[in-house]
Design a protein around this motif. Structure first.
Motif, mmCIF file in Angstrom:
data_model
loop_
_atom_site.group_PDB
_atom_site.id
_atom_site.type_symbol
_atom_site.label_atom_id
_atom_site.label_comp_id
_atom_site.label_asym_id
_atom_site.label_seq_id
_atom_site.Cartn_x
_atom_site.Cartn_y
_atom_site.Cartn_z
ATOM 1 N N ALA A 27 4.258 8.223 -5.725
ATOM 2 C CA ALA A 27 4.536 9.623 -5.424
ATOM 3 C C ALA A 27 3.413 10.238 -4.591
ATOM 4 C CB ALA A 27 4.726 10.409 -6.709
ATOM 5 N N THR A 28 2.178 9.909 -4.935
ATOM 6 C CA THR A 28 1.031 10.424 -4.182
ATOM 7 C C THR A 28 1.058 9.932 -2.747
ATOM 8 O OG1 THR A 28 -0.351 10.579 -6.167
ATOM 9 C CG2 THR A 28 -1.486 10.451 -4.047
ATOM 10 N N LEU A 29 1.376 8.654 -2.587
ATOM 11 C CA LEU A 29 1.447 8.089 -1.245
ATOM 12 C C LEU A 29 2.569 8.738 -0.438
ATOM 13 C CD1 LEU A 29 2.828 5.833 0.784
ATOM 14 C CD2 LEU A 29 0.361 6.096 0.794
ATOM 15 N N PHE A 75 4.234 -1.318 0.086
ATOM 16 C CA PHE A 75 4.668 -1.263 1.480
ATOM 17 C C PHE A 75 4.080 -2.468 2.208
ATOM 18 C CE2 PHE A 75 4.494 2.996 -0.270
ATOM 19 C CZ PHE A 75 5.774 3.471 0.016
ATOM 20 N N LYS A 76 4.934 -3.447 2.449
ATOM 21 C CA LYS A 76 4.508 -4.731 2.983
ATOM 22 C C LYS A 76 4.857 -4.804 4.466
ATOM 23 C CE LYS A 76 5.627 -6.639 -1.574
ATOM 24 N NZ LYS A 76 4.250 -6.901 -2.049
ATOM 25 N N LYS A 77 3.847 -4.777 5.300
ATOM 26 C CA LYS A 77 4.044 -4.689 6.741
ATOM 27 C C LYS A 77 4.982 -5.760 7.282
ATOM 28 C CE LYS A 77 1.476 -4.567 11.098
ATOM 29 N NZ LYS A 77 0.129 -4.607 11.731
ATOM 30 N N ALA A 124 0.536 4.915 9.191
ATOM 31 C CA ALA A 124 0.142 3.673 8.500
ATOM 32 C C ALA A 124 -0.555 3.902 7.163
ATOM 33 C CB ALA A 124 -0.723 2.801 9.399
ATOM 34 N N HIS A 125 -0.483 5.119 6.601
ATOM 35 C CA HIS A 125 -1.070 5.329 5.276
ATOM 36 C C HIS A 125 -0.422 4.415 4.239
ATOM 37 C CE1 HIS A 125 -3.204 8.667 6.885
ATOM 38 N NE2 HIS A 125 -2.154 9.480 6.976
ATOM 39 N N CYS A 126 0.877 4.188 4.376
ATOM 40 C CA CYS A 126 1.609 3.417 3.375
ATOM 41 C C CYS A 126 1.110 1.976 3.290
ATOM 42 C CB CYS A 126 3.107 3.466 3.646
ATOM 43 S SG CYS A 126 3.582 3.013 5.330
ATOM 44 N N ILE A 127 1.056 1.279 4.423
ATOM 45 C CA ILE A 127 0.670 -0.133 4.391
ATOM 46 C C ILE A 127 -0.825 -0.311 4.155
ATOM 47 C CG2 ILE A 127 2.612 -0.886 5.794
ATOM 48 C CD1 ILE A 127 0.793 -0.946 8.207
ATOM 49 N N GLU A 128 -1.621 0.708 4.487
ATOM 50 C CA GLU A 128 -3.062 0.604 4.280
ATOM 51 C C GLU A 128 -3.466 1.010 2.869
ATOM 52 O OE1 GLU A 128 -4.814 2.970 7.318
ATOM 53 O OE2 GLU A 128 -4.307 1.587 8.938
ATOM 54 N N ASP A 129 -2.837 2.045 2.322
ATOM 55 C CA ASP A 129 -3.241 2.577 1.015
ATOM 56 C C ASP A 129 -2.530 1.921 -0.155
ATOM 57 O OD1 ASP A 129 -4.641 4.231 2.661
ATOM 58 O OD2 ASP A 129 -3.700 6.106 1.993
#
Length: 218
Positions: free
Chosen positions: A128-130, A109-111, A99-104
């Motif tokens: 890119a960092t994500l 990244f839309k849940k 869940a790093h994508c939707i949180e960060d």
């Protein structure tokens, strides 16, 4: 047998219905960065029930653990999202649901969005960092057809709290070709024993009671 990464002296072998046999790895660390003492070769628990976590104590021989993959979906199943400047590739099959994508980066990244990825939602550097942070290798970022989310990583296995083994760097997973990690220097291995996508984590550990993965060797 075929390896999933370029030639390296660091390997992970998967014992049938048993542990991960790790050879040549120096950096085995906890989620908070503490390094655990290792030998030239050591066995990591993957049934989730060892009394000596993260190391195997043979419990898998008594609790009926099976290391069989329970789904037949190919691992290399990627969907592409093209933006004005960047392309994001997403492989749901190997997602470990960290869940790093939707949180960060919720602007990208839309849940609950359709589509759930908007490659125009942030600048290239942030995306890119994500993508590089994604522990399973499910997310990749390209610009003009070239990967921009790859950085050199020293070989390391990180044991996430109540979560998977996150593998980084040139660590060769010794598996048949159809089970090779799509991102050979970044993948997440199940350690709870409940994943249906073994040997990879599928997020099933989120359904277990808190504390199941507590390390006993510290």
């Amino acid at each position: 047998m075929m390896s999933a990464s370029e030639n390296t002296n660091i390997t992970i072998e998967i014992r049938e219905n048993g542990s991960y046999l790790v050879k040549g790895l120096e950096r085995l660390v906890t989620a908070d960065g503490r390094q655990l003492e290792t030998k030239e070769s050591f066995s990591l628990c993957r049934c989730g029930a060892s009394s000596n976590k993260p190391f195997c104590d043979g419990t898998h021989k008594r609790n009926g653990f099976t290391g069989e993959r329970e789904i037949e979906i190919p691992l290399n199943r990627t969907k592409t999202y093209d933006g004005a400047e960047v392309t994001i590739q997403d492989n749901r099959t190997i997602c470990a649901h960290a869940a790093h994508c939707i949180e960060d980066l919720p602007a990208v990244f839309k849940k609950d969005g359709r589509p759930w990825i908007d490659p125009n939602g942030a600048d290239i550097g942030a995306i890119a960092t994500l993508s590089h942070k994604c522990p399973s290798g499910a997310l990749q970022t390209l610009m003009k057809g070239e990967r921009v989310d790859q950085t050199d990583s020293a070989p390391k296995i990180t044991i996430q709290d109540d979560g998977p083994y996150e593998v980084r760097g040139a660590v060769q997973l010794v598996v048949d070709a159809d089970l090779s990690p799509p991102e050979p220097t970044r993948y997440a291995l199940c350690r709870c024993g409940a994943s249906k996508n073994k040997p990879y984590c599928d997020g099933s550990h989120h359904n277990l009671e808190a504390g199941w993965g507590e390390l006993k060797s510290e």
